[in-house]
Each structure stands twice: as C-alpha cells, then as structure tokens.
Design a protein around this motif. Sequence first.
Motif, PDB file in Angstrom:
ATOM      1  N   THR A 105       5.614   5.334  -5.584  1.00 13.77           N
ATOM      2  CA  THR A 105       4.841   5.580  -6.803  1.00 13.77           C
ATOM      3  C   THR A 105       3.505   4.819  -6.810  1.00 13.77           C
ATOM      4  N   PRO A 106       3.476   3.499  -6.514  1.00 11.55           N
ATOM      5  CA  PRO A 106       2.172   2.828  -6.438  1.00 11.55           C
ATOM      6  C   PRO A 106       1.261   3.446  -5.374  1.00 11.55           C
ATOM      7  N   ALA A 107       1.835   3.863  -4.229  1.00 10.93           N
ATOM      8  CA  ALA A 107       1.020   4.469  -3.169  1.00 10.93           C
ATOM      9  C   ALA A 107       0.368   5.758  -3.663  1.00 10.93           C
ATOM     10  N   GLU A 108       1.140   6.594  -4.361  1.00 11.68           N
ATOM     11  CA  GLU A 108       0.588   7.851  -4.878  1.00 11.68           C
ATOM     12  C   GLU A 108      -0.472   7.591  -5.943  1.00 11.68           C
ATOM     13  N   ALA A 109      -0.220   6.599  -6.811  1.00  6.44           N
ATOM     14  CA  ALA A 109      -1.186   6.279  -7.859  1.00  6.44           C
ATOM     15  C   ALA A 109      -2.499   5.790  -7.249  1.00  6.44           C
ATOM     16  N   LEU A 110      -2.421   4.937  -6.233  1.00  5.05           N
ATOM     17  CA  LEU A 110      -3.630   4.435  -5.578  1.00  5.05           C
ATOM     18  C   LEU A 110      -4.346   5.552  -4.833  1.00  5.05           C
ATOM     19  N   PHE A 111      -3.590   6.469  -4.250  1.00  2.00           N
ATOM     20  CA  PHE A 111      -4.203   7.620  -3.590  1.00  2.00           C
ATOM     21  C   PHE A 111      -5.043   8.432  -4.580  1.00  2.00           C
ATOM     22  N   LEU A 112      -4.539   8.543  -5.827  1.00  4.67           N
ATOM     23  CA  LEU A 112      -5.232   9.307  -6.867  1.00  4.67           C
ATOM     24  C   LEU A 112      -6.345   8.501  -7.539  1.00  4.67           C
ATOM     25  N   GLY A 113      -6.457   7.216  -7.199  1.00  4.16           N
ATOM     26  CA  GLY A 113      -7.485   6.376  -7.800  1.00  4.16           C
ATOM     27  C   GLY A 113      -7.143   5.904  -9.201  1.00  4.16           C
ATOM     28  N   LYS A 114      -5.838   5.780  -9.494  1.00  3.45           N
ATOM     29  CA  LYS A 114      -5.399   5.370 -10.829  1.00  3.45           C
ATOM     30  C   LYS A 114      -5.217   3.854 -10.916  1.00  3.45           C
ATOM     31  N   LYS A 115      -5.331   3.339 -12.136  1.00 12.29           N
ATOM     32  CA  LYS A 115      -4.990   1.939 -12.379  1.00 12.29           C
ATOM     33  C   LYS A 115      -3.488   1.749 -12.219  1.00 12.29           C
ATOM     34  N   VAL A 116      -3.077   0.607 -11.692  1.00 13.09           N
ATOM     35  CA  VAL A 116      -1.662   0.323 -11.492  1.00 13.09           C
ATOM     36  C   VAL A 116      -1.346  -1.065 -12.042  1.00 13.09           C
ATOM     37  N   LEU A 117      -0.254  -1.155 -12.788  1.00 14.74           N
ATOM     38  CA  LEU A 117       0.322  -2.438 -13.193  1.00 14.74           C
ATOM     39  C   LEU A 117       1.761  -2.439 -12.697  1.00 14.74           C
ATOM     40  N   SER A 118       2.068  -3.376 -11.802  1.00 16.56           N
ATOM     41  CA  SER A 118       3.384  -3.398 -11.152  1.00 16.56           C
ATOM     42  C   SER A 118       4.248  -4.523 -11.712  1.00 16.56           C
ATOM     43  N   ILE A 119       5.503  -4.176 -12.047  1.00 16.65           N
ATOM     44  CA  ILE A 119       6.479  -5.166 -12.521  1.00 16.65           C
ATOM     45  C   ILE A 119       7.712  -5.066 -11.616  1.00 16.65           C
ATOM     46  N   PRO A 120       7.753  -5.838 -10.526  1.00 15.73           N
ATOM     47  CA  PRO A 120       8.889  -5.726  -9.614  1.00 15.73           C
ATOM     48  C   PRO A 120      10.198  -6.119 -10.295  1.00 15.73           C
ATOM     49  N   ILE A 121      11.271  -5.474  -9.878  1.00 12.90           N
ATOM     50  CA  ILE A 121      12.596  -5.806 -10.398  1.00 12.90           C
ATOM     51  C   ILE A 121      12.911  -7.253 -10.036  1.00 12.90           C
ATOM     52  N   LYS A 122      13.376  -8.016 -11.009  1.00 17.20           N
ATOM     53  CA  LYS A 122      13.681  -9.433 -10.783  1.00 17.20           C
ATOM     54  C   LYS A 122      14.801  -9.589  -9.746  1.00 17.20           C
ATOM     55  N   GLU A 123      14.619 -10.550  -8.848  1.00 18.00           N
ATOM     56  CA  GLU A 123      15.588 -10.856  -7.793  1.00 18.00           C
ATOM     57  C   GLU A 123      15.790  -9.693  -6.819  1.00 18.00           C
ATOM     58  N   HIS A 124      14.819  -8.783  -6.772  1.00 21.19           N
ATOM     59  CA  HIS A 124      14.858  -7.667  -5.820  1.00 21.19           C
ATOM     60  C   HIS A 124      13.807  -7.984  -4.764  1.00 21.19           C
ATOM     61  N   TYR A 125      14.234  -8.477  -3.620  1.00 22.16           N
ATOM     62  CA  TYR A 125      13.319  -9.074  -2.657  1.00 22.16           C
ATOM     63  C   TYR A 125      12.331  -8.066  -2.086  1.00 22.16           C
ATOM     64  N   GLU A 126      12.786  -6.861  -1.800  1.00 22.57           N
ATOM     65  CA  GLU A 126      11.859  -5.865  -1.265  1.00 22.57           C
ATOM     66  C   GLU A 126      10.726  -5.602  -2.254  1.00 22.57           C
ATOM     67  N   GLN A 127      11.076  -5.499  -3.547  1.00 23.43           N
ATOM     68  CA  GLN A 127      10.038  -5.260  -4.557  1.00 23.43           C
ATOM     69  C   GLN A 127       9.114  -6.467  -4.705  1.00 23.43           C
ATOM     70  N   GLU A 128       9.644  -7.664  -4.528  1.00 20.05           N
ATOM     71  CA  GLU A 128       8.794  -8.856  -4.556  1.00 20.05           C
ATOM     72  C   GLU A 128       7.821  -8.837  -3.373  1.00 20.05           C
ATOM     73  N   CYS A 129       8.288  -8.365  -2.221  1.00 19.63           N
ATOM     74  CA  CYS A 129       7.408  -8.230  -1.052  1.00 19.63           C
ATOM     75  C   CYS A 129       6.328  -7.188  -1.313  1.00 19.63           C
ATOM     76  N   ASN A 130       6.717  -6.072  -1.919  1.00 18.62           N
ATOM     77  CA  ASN A 130       5.732  -5.031  -2.247  1.00 18.62           C
ATOM     78  C   ASN A 130       4.692  -5.558  -3.229  1.00 18.62           C
ATOM     79  N   ALA A 131       5.154  -6.369  -4.198  1.00 20.51           N
ATOM     80  CA  ALA A 131       4.224  -6.950  -5.161  1.00 20.51           C
ATOM     81  C   ALA A 131       3.226  -7.867  -4.458  1.00 20.51           C
ATOM     82  N   ALA A 132       3.696  -8.605  -3.453  1.00 23.43           N
ATOM     83  CA  ALA A 132       2.799  -9.474  -2.679  1.00 23.43           C
ATOM     84  C   ALA A 132       1.748  -8.643  -1.953  1.00 23.43           C
ATOM     85  N   ALA A 133       2.177  -7.491  -1.401  1.00 20.52           N
ATOM     86  CA  ALA A 133       1.233  -6.600  -0.713  1.00 20.52           C
ATOM     87  C   ALA A 133       0.232  -6.009  -1.705  1.00 20.52           C
TER      88      ALA A 133
END
Length: 329
Positions: free
Chosen positions: A250-278
Amino acid sequence: MKIFYAIQATGNGHISRAMQIYPYLQKFGTVDFFLSGNNSSLQTDLPVKYKSKGCSLYYSKCGGLDYWDIVKNIKPNQIYKDAKSLPLKNYDVIINDFDSITALACKLQKVHSVQFGHQASFVSSNTPRPEKRSLMGEFIFKNYAPAPKNIGLHFDQYDSFIHPPIIKDEIVNAVPKNLKHITVYLPSFDKDCLEKAFKSVVDVEFHWFLDTVKQIHTIGNITYFPVGQKQFNNSLINCEGIITGGGFETPAEALFLGKKVLSIPIKEHYEQECNAAALKQLGVPTLKDVGDDFGQIIENWLNTQIIYPKMQANNIPDTLQYLFDTYNH
C-alpha cells in the motif's frame, strides 16, 4: 512447465501481488496456488488448489499483535501433516512468498524452491532496520521460510537481488487526482480506537476501509467502506493522502501515485518496524503509537509540505524471467 506458488495469507498484500503477476506467470506454464493462513479479506479468483490454516496473525484492539492468540492457534501437528501432503515433486518450479509450510515441505521432500517477495529482501543486511533490532524478528526473517535462492521486493534496491515493488495495473495505468479525501487502511485498529480523532478533523473527509463494515455508509466526515480492491484502488487514486500501517504494497502504490503517506506500523511487528525505518529514510512520516493528539497530528501532516520520492514500478516480465533463470542455475 508446472508452477507451484505459495501465498502467505497473513494480510492482503501477498494475495494482491499474486493476483497481479498471475497472468504473466501463465506465459511460463500452468500455476497452482497454495494459500496458507486466514487473515486476508480479499476475494480472489486465483486457482487455489491447496489451503492450510497455517500460521495467522491476530491483533489486539488498538494497533498491536495479540501474541497469545497467535500462539494458541498454531497447530504444529497439522502444519507437519500439511507439509508432508503437498505434492511438490509434481512441480518444475516452486515459488514461495514467505510461507513456512512450503519451506518445511521442501526440506522434508528434498526439493528446490525460491523465496520471492518482500520478506526475501531481509536476507540482505543492507535492507533498512529500526534503531533497535529484534533478535526474534531477525531469527524469523532467517528461519521462517528459508530457501536456497531469494528474490526480494522493496522500496529501493538495497542489494543486487532486490527489485522494485509489484504495482497493480489499475494503479500503473491510473490518472491520479486529488479529490481532497484521506484514505485510511489500518486493519490492526478497531473502529473505536480512531473514530474520535477522525471526527475531530472536521474539515477533512475520510474514506475508512474496515473489515467489520458490510456496506458503504457515511456518518459526518467519515465514509465507511468494506475492504475491497476496486473501491480501495479508486479511493487511493483520487485521495490527497493515505494513513496506513507499516506494510509494503500500500505505501509503495501510494508513493507511485505521488500521494502523501502517514505510516503507523503495527506495534511489536518487526517487519513493519523495518518498513517504517525504510520509509523514514525516504522522508515519509511514521508514528510509533496513536494518542489523544492524533487528530492534531493528522492536521499537521496535511499542512506540511513533504517532497516524496517517486516510486518505480516493477517490470514484471523481466523480474519473472530473472526468477526462472535464477531458479535453474
């Protein structure tokens, strides 16, 4: 050529990706899909030949994982039985999108596979991680669905085997507009956790996609939608911005479209925390938690000019050709 494609259904992203690449895969041979897990809410007409409850995710009320529910629903004996029963030796190519049962089946049956998808990118130490690394998270990346070959997908090419995100045709071919609404997709949050904050931003219209909603309806400045790809794509293409989790597609598609993104990774979900870092490296704002000031945070986000990177879409035929070449060498 007979192709076995394993999809981990702990979210909608894996299925969405499989739906997009399926027509391209058919040019290489016949494809049978294995669906593992029961978190996806997307309807699909993929030829799913095999299914397993596998390992599924369960959420706490407001943005976290419920580890007790996750653990108590894991059935090791059934997982082992399912792995033994998959007829992998009947296939020429086995593609695994981060499914542990298929990885175990490959080990038991002594067959070859390639791990393909977002999680495969974390094989590389160059792929962004949060400041505080999780030993358990890193262990899962390494051991949950290991394969001798890996082809990763991520926001940027952090390593030689990592390719751009798979972007749906509807998004690639869209002519994006800004109709000023904010699209919301946060499956780990119950309605009660966020509704007050959205209502407080009275001048903003929200399109909120929820698993618990059965039909579209509007109350005040919030229009509630059931989770469905067509309506979600339309909302995303025409939104000003999106508030979503720390997923990948979803963030990748939003950025492809040039949209604003606000990301709230799932707590204690390590993959999502890594994505948030990226995403933070790309300049995308992220939140660790949602508090009483969430409404004000949304307003500040909308009023802040942020230059977002242009996301590149994957060249699917080239990536699949690379996959099959890699598989056979």
